[in-house]
Motif scaffolding. Structure first.
Motif, PDB file in Angstrom:
ATOM      1  N   ASN A  77       0.795  -1.239   0.000  1.00  0.00           N
ATOM      2  CA  ASN A  77       0.000   0.000   0.000  1.00  0.00           C
ATOM      3  C   ASN A  77       0.823   1.283   0.000  1.00  0.00           C
ATOM      4  OD1 ASN A  77      -2.394  -1.600   0.203  1.00  0.00           O
ATOM      5  ND2 ASN A  77      -2.052  -1.765   2.409  1.00  0.00           N
ATOM      6  N   LEU A  78       2.021   1.235  -0.581  1.00  0.00           N
ATOM      7  CA  LEU A  78       2.774   2.477  -0.701  1.00  0.00           C
ATOM      8  C   LEU A  78       2.129   3.374  -1.757  1.00  0.00           C
ATOM      9  CD1 LEU A  78       6.529   1.353  -0.646  1.00  0.00           C
ATOM     10  CD2 LEU A  78       5.249   2.508   1.176  1.00  0.00           C
ATOM     11  N   PRO A  79       2.133   4.690  -1.555  1.00  0.00           N
ATOM     12  CA  PRO A  79       1.618   5.587  -2.588  1.00  0.00           C
ATOM     13  C   PRO A  79       2.453   5.463  -3.866  1.00  0.00           C
ATOM     14  CG  PRO A  79       1.905   6.747  -0.501  1.00  0.00           C
ATOM     15  CD  PRO A  79       2.570   5.416  -0.349  1.00  0.00           C
ATOM     16  N   PRO A  80       1.859   5.738  -5.019  1.00  0.00           N
ATOM     17  CA  PRO A  80       2.633   5.709  -6.266  1.00  0.00           C
ATOM     18  C   PRO A  80       3.841   6.646  -6.191  1.00  0.00           C
ATOM     19  CG  PRO A  80       0.287   5.927  -6.739  1.00  0.00           C
ATOM     20  CD  PRO A  80       0.445   6.092  -5.259  1.00  0.00           C
ATOM     21  N   HIS A  81       4.930   6.225  -6.812  1.00  0.00           N
ATOM     22  CA  HIS A  81       6.145   7.025  -6.952  1.00  0.00           C
ATOM     23  C   HIS A  81       6.863   7.271  -5.619  1.00  0.00           C
ATOM     24  CE1 HIS A  81       4.609   7.510 -10.947  1.00  0.00           C
ATOM     25  NE2 HIS A  81       3.576   8.203 -10.523  1.00  0.00           N
ATOM     26  N   THR A  82       6.661   6.379  -4.647  1.00  0.00           N
ATOM     27  CA  THR A  82       7.418   6.478  -3.397  1.00  0.00           C
ATOM     28  C   THR A  82       8.903   6.234  -3.680  1.00  0.00           C
ATOM     29  OG1 THR A  82       5.536   5.722  -2.080  1.00  0.00           O
ATOM     30  CG2 THR A  82       7.720   5.512  -1.086  1.00  0.00           C
ATOM     31  N   GLU A  83       9.749   7.075  -3.103  1.00  0.00           N
ATOM     32  CA  GLU A  83      11.193   6.952  -3.281  1.00  0.00           C
ATOM     33  C   GLU A  83      11.846   6.558  -1.954  1.00  0.00           C
ATOM     34  OE1 GLU A  83      12.654  10.023  -6.493  1.00  0.00           O
ATOM     35  OE2 GLU A  83      11.560  11.096  -4.934  1.00  0.00           O
ATOM     36  N   LEU A  84      13.078   6.070  -2.054  1.00  0.00           N
ATOM     37  CA  LEU A  84      13.863   5.774  -0.864  1.00  0.00           C
ATOM     38  C   LEU A  84      15.125   6.627  -0.903  1.00  0.00           C
ATOM     39  CD1 LEU A  84      13.996   3.779   1.632  1.00  0.00           C
ATOM     40  CD2 LEU A  84      15.643   2.487   0.258  1.00  0.00           C
ATOM     41  N   ILE A  85      15.284   7.496   0.103  1.00  0.00           N
ATOM     42  CA  ILE A  85      16.453   8.365   0.212  1.00  0.00           C
ATOM     43  C   ILE A  85      17.068   8.143   1.591  1.00  0.00           C
ATOM     44  CG2 ILE A  85      17.338  10.710   0.144  1.00  0.00           C
ATOM     45  CD1 ILE A  85      16.210   9.868  -2.525  1.00  0.00           C
ATOM     46  N   ASP A  86      18.305   7.648   1.610  1.00  0.00           N
ATOM     47  CA  ASP A  86      19.021   7.401   2.860  1.00  0.00           C
ATOM     48  C   ASP A  86      18.207   6.537   3.823  1.00  0.00           C
ATOM     49  OD1 ASP A  86      21.265   8.825   2.063  1.00  0.00           O
ATOM     50  OD2 ASP A  86      20.464  10.726   2.809  1.00  0.00           O
ATOM     51  N   GLY A  87      17.544   5.529   3.287  1.00  0.00           N
ATOM     52  CA  GLY A  87      16.806   4.590   4.112  1.00  0.00           C
ATOM     53  C   GLY A  87      15.441   5.071   4.554  1.00  0.00           C
ATOM     54  N   SER A  88      15.020   6.268   4.140  1.00  0.00           N
ATOM     55  CA  SER A  88      13.714   6.814   4.518  1.00  0.00           C
ATOM     56  C   SER A  88      12.792   6.867   3.303  1.00  0.00           C
ATOM     57  CB  SER A  88      13.864   8.229   5.095  1.00  0.00           C
ATOM     58  OG  SER A  88      14.613   8.208   6.281  1.00  0.00           O
ATOM     59  N   LEU A  89      11.521   6.596   3.530  1.00  0.00           N
ATOM     60  CA  LEU A  89      10.535   6.676   2.457  1.00  0.00           C
ATOM     61  C   LEU A  89      10.185   8.139   2.200  1.00  0.00           C
ATOM     62  CD1 LEU A  89       8.113   3.799   3.555  1.00  0.00           C
ATOM     63  CD2 LEU A  89       9.957   3.682   1.859  1.00  0.00           C
ATOM     64  N   VAL A  90      10.122   8.507   0.932  1.00  0.00           N
ATOM     65  CA  VAL A  90       9.762   9.863   0.536  1.00  0.00           C
ATOM     66  C   VAL A  90       8.519   9.781  -0.339  1.00  0.00           C
ATOM     67  CG1 VAL A  90      10.477  11.931  -0.720  1.00  0.00           C
ATOM     68  CG2 VAL A  90      12.155  10.647   0.630  1.00  0.00           C
ATOM     69  N   PHE A  91       7.448  10.449   0.100  1.00  0.00           N
ATOM     70  CA  PHE A  91       6.200  10.478  -0.656  1.00  0.00           C
ATOM     71  C   PHE A  91       6.134  11.789  -1.433  1.00  0.00           C
ATOM     72  CE2 PHE A  91       4.915   8.221   3.400  1.00  0.00           C
ATOM     73  CZ  PHE A  91       5.192   6.961   2.883  1.00  0.00           C
ATOM     74  N   VAL A  92       5.560  11.741  -2.623  1.00  0.00           N
ATOM     75  CA  VAL A  92       5.525  12.927  -3.474  1.00  0.00           C
ATOM     76  C   VAL A  92       4.109  13.479  -3.560  1.00  0.00           C
ATOM     77  CG1 VAL A  92       7.504  12.165  -4.828  1.00  0.00           C
ATOM     78  CG2 VAL A  92       5.219  11.525  -5.574  1.00  0.00           C
ATOM     79  N   SER A  93       4.025  14.780  -3.765  1.00  0.00           N
ATOM     80  CA  SER A  93       2.743  15.448  -3.925  1.00  0.00           C
ATOM     81  C   SER A  93       2.233  15.272  -5.359  1.00  0.00           C
ATOM     82  CB  SER A  93       2.884  16.941  -3.623  1.00  0.00           C
ATOM     83  OG  SER A  93       3.340  17.149  -2.308  1.00  0.00           O
ATOM     84  N   PRO A  94       0.920  15.487  -5.582  1.00  0.00           N
ATOM     85  CA  PRO A  94       0.410  15.442  -6.960  1.00  0.00           C
ATOM     86  C   PRO A  94       1.182  16.421  -7.835  1.00  0.00           C
ATOM     87  CG  PRO A  94      -1.403  15.520  -5.393  1.00  0.00           C
ATOM     88  CD  PRO A  94      -0.148  15.740  -4.604  1.00  0.00           C
ATOM     89  N   GLN A  95       1.487  16.010  -9.063  1.00  0.00           N
ATOM     90  CA  GLN A  95       2.299  16.863  -9.915  1.00  0.00           C
ATOM     91  C   GLN A  95       1.469  17.975 -10.549  1.00  0.00           C
ATOM     92  OE1 GLN A  95       3.993  14.818 -13.301  1.00  0.00           O
ATOM     93  NE2 GLN A  95       2.259  13.409 -13.447  1.00  0.00           N
ATOM     94  N   THR A  96       2.146  19.079 -10.841  1.00  0.00           N
ATOM     95  CA  THR A  96       1.490  20.210 -11.488  1.00  0.00           C
ATOM     96  C   THR A  96       1.399  19.975 -12.991  1.00  0.00           C
ATOM     97  OG1 THR A  96       3.578  21.368 -11.839  1.00  0.00           O
ATOM     98  CG2 THR A  96       2.433  21.764  -9.739  1.00  0.00           C
ATOM     99  N   ARG A  97       0.619  20.825 -13.631  1.00  0.00           N
ATOM    100  CA  ARG A  97       0.489  20.734 -15.089  1.00  0.00           C
ATOM    101  C   ARG A  97       1.824  21.014 -15.762  1.00  0.00           C
ATOM    102  NH1 ARG A  97      -1.175  24.439 -19.127  1.00  0.00           N
ATOM    103  NH2 ARG A  97      -2.324  23.474 -20.853  1.00  0.00           N
ATOM    104  N   PHE A  98       2.603  21.967 -15.239  1.00  0.00           N
ATOM    105  CA  PHE A  98       3.920  22.240 -15.802  1.00  0.00           C
ATOM    106  C   PHE A  98       4.802  21.003 -15.711  1.00  0.00           C
ATOM    107  CE2 PHE A  98       8.381  23.178 -14.901  1.00  0.00           C
ATOM    108  CZ  PHE A  98       8.746  23.843 -16.066  1.00  0.00           C
TER     109      PHE A  98
END
Length: 208
Positions: free
Chosen positions: A33-54
């Motif tokens: 159940n991780l959100p789409p586009h979850t990244e791993l940076i230095d062992g921590s999960l990074v969640f991203v916000s909805p992307q802008t039109r740009f």
């Protein structure tokens, strides 16, 4: 009010709790159940916000341009993660990689050894990561080229970098307004003012 309810989640929802030492790159394929586009940076999960039109249209512009000009020995993926090491698995907005590194439809990441270009389009919530953290890590992992894309009055500005192998750091090679033209990692020209134009679409293939 609980944090779970504040975010529209069930009261029994539990946020992922990192193990001792943090998550690993392989954990991204196993955590549920991780959100789409979850990244791993230095062992921590990074969640991203909805992307802008740009952000969306810049990725589309660069993706079509790269796909139309990339040599046969390489291929292009968008929003696909790269395993840099055990504790880092970021997801560049675009990447160019060796075509022979494609292992099939079940593949979930590329190894940094196969990537020749990583591209990040800077967003409000990713400024520090895209301008500092990620390029440092891409360079340390040996990815030869990096592009950072910023917005200026609705148009993309592309900052291009090349790896100095003696220091494993990036050196700037250009700032591109309106038109990007480079000879490395392969010759490519992109009209950056075309961000709001529809990419060319050919006729549907004829059925046998």
């Amino acid at each position: 009010m609980s944090a779970a309810r504040e975010y529209g989640l069930d009261e029994d929802f539990e946020w992922p709790r990192p193990p001792h030492g943090g998550w690993t790159a392989d954990d991204l394929d196993r955590l549920p159940n991780l959100p789409p586009h979850t990244e791993l940076i230095d062992g921590s999960l990074v969640f991203v916000s909805p992307q802008t039109r740009f952000h969306l249209r810049t990725i589309r512009l660069l993706e079509y341009a790269l796909l139309s000009q990339v040599p046969d020995a390489y291929d292009v993926d968008r929003e696909f993660s790269v395993k840099l090491d055990r504790r880092n698995r970021p997801e560049p907005d675009l990447l160019v990689y060796r075509a022979d590194a494609d292992t099939g439809p079940g593949q979930t990441w590329h190894h940094s050894d196969s990537v020749i270009l990583a591209v990040e389009v800077v967003s409000d919530d990713s400024e520090e990561r895209d301008r500092d953290v990620k390029p440092r890590k891409y360079a340390a992992a040996g990815i030869p080229f990096f592009w950072r894309v910023e917005q200026n009055q609705g148009l993309p500005v592309v900052y291009t970098y090349e790896l100095d192998p003696s220091t494993n750091t990036y050196s700037g090679t250009g700032i591109h307004h309106d038109r990007l033209k480079v000879s490395a990692p392969f010759p490519i020209t992109i009209d950056l003012t075309a961000i709001n134009r529809r990419p060319p679409v050919g006729p549907p293939p004829e059925l046998p």
